[in-house]
Design a protein around this motif. Sequence first.
Motif, PDB file in Angstrom:
ATOM      1  N   THR A  14      19.641  37.081 -23.498  1.00 32.65           N
ATOM      2  CA  THR A  14      18.204  37.367 -23.442  1.00 32.65           C
ATOM      3  C   THR A  14      17.897  38.861 -23.351  1.00 32.65           C
ATOM      4  O   THR A  14      16.728  39.236 -23.348  1.00 32.65           O
ATOM      5  CB  THR A  14      17.571  36.673 -22.223  1.00 32.65           C
ATOM      6  OG1 THR A  14      18.171  37.195 -21.027  1.00 32.65           O
ATOM      7  CG2 THR A  14      17.791  35.166 -22.272  1.00 32.65           C
TER       8      THR A  14
ATOM      9  N   LEU B  74      17.989  33.726 -15.084  1.00 29.51           N
ATOM     10  CA  LEU B  74      17.674  35.146 -15.217  1.00 29.51           C
ATOM     11  C   LEU B  74      17.796  35.799 -13.845  1.00 29.51           C
ATOM     12  O   LEU B  74      17.197  35.346 -12.873  1.00 29.51           O
ATOM     13  CB  LEU B  74      16.268  35.329 -15.775  1.00 29.51           C
ATOM     14  CG  LEU B  74      15.988  34.684 -17.129  1.00 29.51           C
ATOM     15  CD1 LEU B  74      14.550  34.958 -17.567  1.00 29.51           C
ATOM     16  CD2 LEU B  74      16.966  35.174 -18.179  1.00 29.51           C
TER      17      LEU B  74
ATOM     18  N   ARG C 238       9.402  34.972 -13.655  1.00 31.52           N
ATOM     19  CA  ARG C 238       8.775  35.635 -14.795  1.00 31.52           C
ATOM     20  C   ARG C 238       8.918  34.770 -16.047  1.00 31.52           C
ATOM     21  O   ARG C 238      10.032  34.491 -16.482  1.00 31.52           O
ATOM     22  CB  ARG C 238       9.418  37.003 -15.031  1.00 31.52           C
ATOM     23  CG  ARG C 238      10.931  36.965 -14.960  1.00 31.52           C
ATOM     24  CD  ARG C 238      11.544  38.334 -15.046  1.00 31.52           C
ATOM     25  NE  ARG C 238      12.983  38.270 -14.788  1.00 31.52           N
ATOM     26  CZ  ARG C 238      13.801  39.305 -14.848  1.00 31.52           C
ATOM     27  NH1 ARG C 238      13.323  40.479 -15.164  1.00 31.52           N
ATOM     28  NH2 ARG C 238      15.083  39.170 -14.589  1.00 31.52           N
TER      29      ARG C 238
ATOM     30  N   ILE D 169       9.244  33.945 -19.879  1.00 31.79           N
ATOM     31  CA  ILE D 169       9.618  34.657 -21.093  1.00 31.79           C
ATOM     32  C   ILE D 169       9.440  33.711 -22.276  1.00 31.79           C
ATOM     33  O   ILE D 169       9.436  32.481 -22.126  1.00 31.79           O
ATOM     34  CB  ILE D 169      11.066  35.177 -21.033  1.00 31.79           C
ATOM     35  CG1 ILE D 169      12.065  34.004 -20.950  1.00 31.79           C
ATOM     36  CG2 ILE D 169      11.258  36.120 -19.868  1.00 31.79           C
ATOM     37  CD1 ILE D 169      13.504  34.450 -21.077  1.00 31.79           C
ATOM     38  N   ASP D 170       9.280  34.281 -23.455  1.00 28.47           N
ATOM     39  CA  ASP D 170       9.039  33.474 -24.646  1.00 28.47           C
ATOM     40  C   ASP D 170      10.258  32.648 -25.022  1.00 28.47           C
ATOM     41  O   ASP D 170      10.125  31.533 -25.522  1.00 28.47           O
ATOM     42  CB  ASP D 170       8.642  34.377 -25.812  1.00 28.47           C
ATOM     43  CG  ASP D 170       7.292  35.057 -25.575  1.00 28.47           C
ATOM     44  OD1 ASP D 170       6.471  34.470 -24.824  1.00 28.47           O
ATOM     45  OD2 ASP D 170       7.074  36.156 -26.099  1.00 28.47           O
ATOM     46  N   GLN D 171      11.448  33.194 -24.784  1.00 24.50           N
ATOM     47  CA  GLN D 171      12.672  32.477 -25.148  1.00 24.50           C
ATOM     48  C   GLN D 171      12.888  31.309 -24.189  1.00 24.50           C
ATOM     49  O   GLN D 171      12.892  31.480 -22.977  1.00 24.50           O
ATOM     50  CB  GLN D 171      13.858  33.435 -25.112  1.00 24.50           C
ATOM     51  CG  GLN D 171      15.164  32.835 -25.601  1.00 24.50           C
ATOM     52  CD  GLN D 171      16.295  33.851 -25.611  1.00 24.50           C
ATOM     53  OE1 GLN D 171      16.044  35.064 -25.538  1.00 24.50           O
ATOM     54  NE2 GLN D 171      17.516  33.388 -25.699  1.00 24.50           N
TER      55      GLN D 171
END
Length: 847
Positions: free
Chosen positions: A572, A592, A642, A644-646
């Motif tokens: 990522t 993450l 957070r 995230i788009d992925q």
Amino acid sequence: MKSETGFDHDLYRLFPTHHPRPEGEVEELEKIWANPKGWGLLTVVNNNYVGFFYVATAFLFFLLAGILALGMRVQLAAPLLEVLPQDTYNQFFTMHGTVMMFLFAVPMVEALGVMLLPQMLAARDLPFPRLSAFAFWAYFVGGLSFFASLFVGLAPEGGWFMYPPLTSIAFSPEINADFWLLGIGFIEISAIAGAIEIIVGVLRTRAPGMTLDRMPMFAWAMLVFAVMIIVAFPSVILCTLLLEMERAFNWPFFDPTRGGDPLLWQHLFWFFGHPEVYIIFLPAAGLMSMMVATVARTPLVGYRLNVLALVATGFISFGVWAHHMFSTGMPRVSTGYFSAASMAVSLPAGIQVFCWIATLAAGKIRWSTPALFVVGSIVVFTMGGLTGVMVGMVPFDWQVHDSYFIVAHLHYVLIGGMVFPMFAAFYYWNGMTSKNALSERLGRWIFWLMFTGLHITFLPMHLTGFMGMPRRVYTYLPGRGFDTLNLISTVGAFVLATGVLLFLIDLARRFRFTTDEDAGNVYGGGTLEWLPTGMYSTRSIPLVRSRQPLWDDPDIGDDVAEGRYFLPNSATGLRETLITSPINAEPQYLQLMPGPSAWPFAAAVFTASFFLSLTVQGYLFASLSGVIAVFCTLRWLWETDRPIDQKTADIGAGITVPIAITGPSSHGWWALNTLMVVMGMIGLMAVFGYFYLFGIHPEVWIAPPPLWQTIAIMALLALALLAAWGSRKTLALHEPGSFAGQRPWLLAAIASLLLAGALYWDVTSWQAAGLDPVATGHGAIVSALMALQGQTVVTALIMAGYLGYRSGRGLVLAPTNVTLDIVARFIGYVALQGLAFACVTRLFAGG
């Protein structure tokens, strides 16, 4: 073939592949995982640095406590000496015991876990690196501030166990005892934070294929250690809070003239205090099991038996707390039970010792410095264990209780069971963090000085104890047979200290901290911490097929370094680690990881400031510090959830896993459940205190408020529980990835307000019924239960407000959201706790 979690085991056959990895992957990992320099080191969260800081600080406290011990031994070298005044001596022995038990022993093994576990498990890091950083800085700032009280004459002087009534306001009117009560309670919070990190790390961040049956023994030991912490440490947090409330508000928890009882402190304290010995021993035993195998160059004999022994020790140790209370006049049935439990807990420890001996006998020993400390540890710990069995027998304990025989027993157990394994580990794992190996020649001198000094110091204490010398006395009269024995013990203490001094000299000469070009696997260990590593731990996360991967597959290090396994690069562009299933370690999702941040450091500093300000009655500054600490904590958490788009990531060989999930499979779910166990144990021990005082002094109990009020309060709490449940369920009504609207946080806010309303009604109804927390033990313990509920209600209100702010920023997304999941489940827990407290105090009452 797919497992229950849906992972295809046939994909394992794709590893290792021999296709070259794209260029630049290592450089990208180094850039992503780079740590700041200079003052920026205060913001680091990586286990290499935090673990090293942790170990160094714990060793510093070991040295400071040792210096205090030398001062005590000089005072006792001859009768009627006046090297230390009586008050100063009392402060020295209290601080020596407190620092060794609370600031050295437990933090040291926790620090070794933070430093070693990610490498042993082949994880990028533990799952909550900022929590590790917070735990360390809280311990560092709070511990040094606590120790500094010695230099201004404000150190505690009631012993490391702080028995009331000696430590009540009547006999200890100064703030010395408050430093201990608030300081130690705060430091235990740091230990619990580290334990949560370790439990989730061991269960959820193991390398694929590292089933529970293939875990390193140290990982097993740290798992049991951490579970014991979350069960035992809440008890000491509670009893320190109760005694501080008695001192500050005159609530008579331990005052028998008003319905309290001083033995309640002993029950609560030793429920923590006796498991504490095994909390210290078990991680050291895990280190021993790993080092014994390397020293003997053969796999550990009885691996599964050792695991069962670890678990059995942890379980049985909680049934032994009154082992320290045989002389308090307990009923004969109770003393018989606790005596039998004291015998039983020695059996699993003996199993481990015999497994170590069998391993050494089955292999071929290479007599290195770690080998000397390992064998020395077995000898010393066995001697201490034998005297432990002796004091487990009630008639014998009556004769030697509070004598120097107990001092000798305790030090043989702790030095043999923890200090010697620690020095062995320093030599064995030094190559992970230093460019140079420590000197083998000097190491042998260090061992023999320490081994000899130990026996010269503590062996004579068995005799002085038998002859009647009591503990915790600053001098003694001549002509009682103590003179020569005490002089020998003092000489031995300096021999032991000389060995430690030589170790410091060797460190200064040889140790050079590094995270890349280290000395390496000097002694030939076979577990994963000896793979090539950087700040990102291993270059790629390997597939584990055995308990000693490096022995069974000599090429695994090259394959890992060339990126032929899982997660060879950043999927990522962020810090990541692989979350696996708790039993079979099957890949489940990509976590993450947060990077360096100043917020954990700031939160720790202001939390320490809050507790220290309370100690000196600076309530305004304490309030300000508390508000800032809460803000810093929320600010650090803001970045961890957070979106995230992925949504998915390729972790190698075409295997795709999701990113950042919620629910029972997420590491956050495990962490919150562990925290709720801690809170539940605090509540459970408080309920124990309630029933204990009711059994001792039922005459001071008053009638509870009317039943209809109890039913109404329970109805409010039930509605709060329902609203919290509904706030989580509303996410399912929205499209995946869409904003969930304001309904989830509004329901959470309503639930928290219902909690506050129920608490307010609870307090006012008890006041109307005539409950007075100053007048009786009944009033004090009921008020304490309401105060505990109040703390959790305030936390729930803060969490609901935080969720509302995130919702206002459009960050609460469907179908899953970590923040909403945690807030709603925490509010649900607070509602259940309120129901339990209301049932206990209102349905099981006097009158």
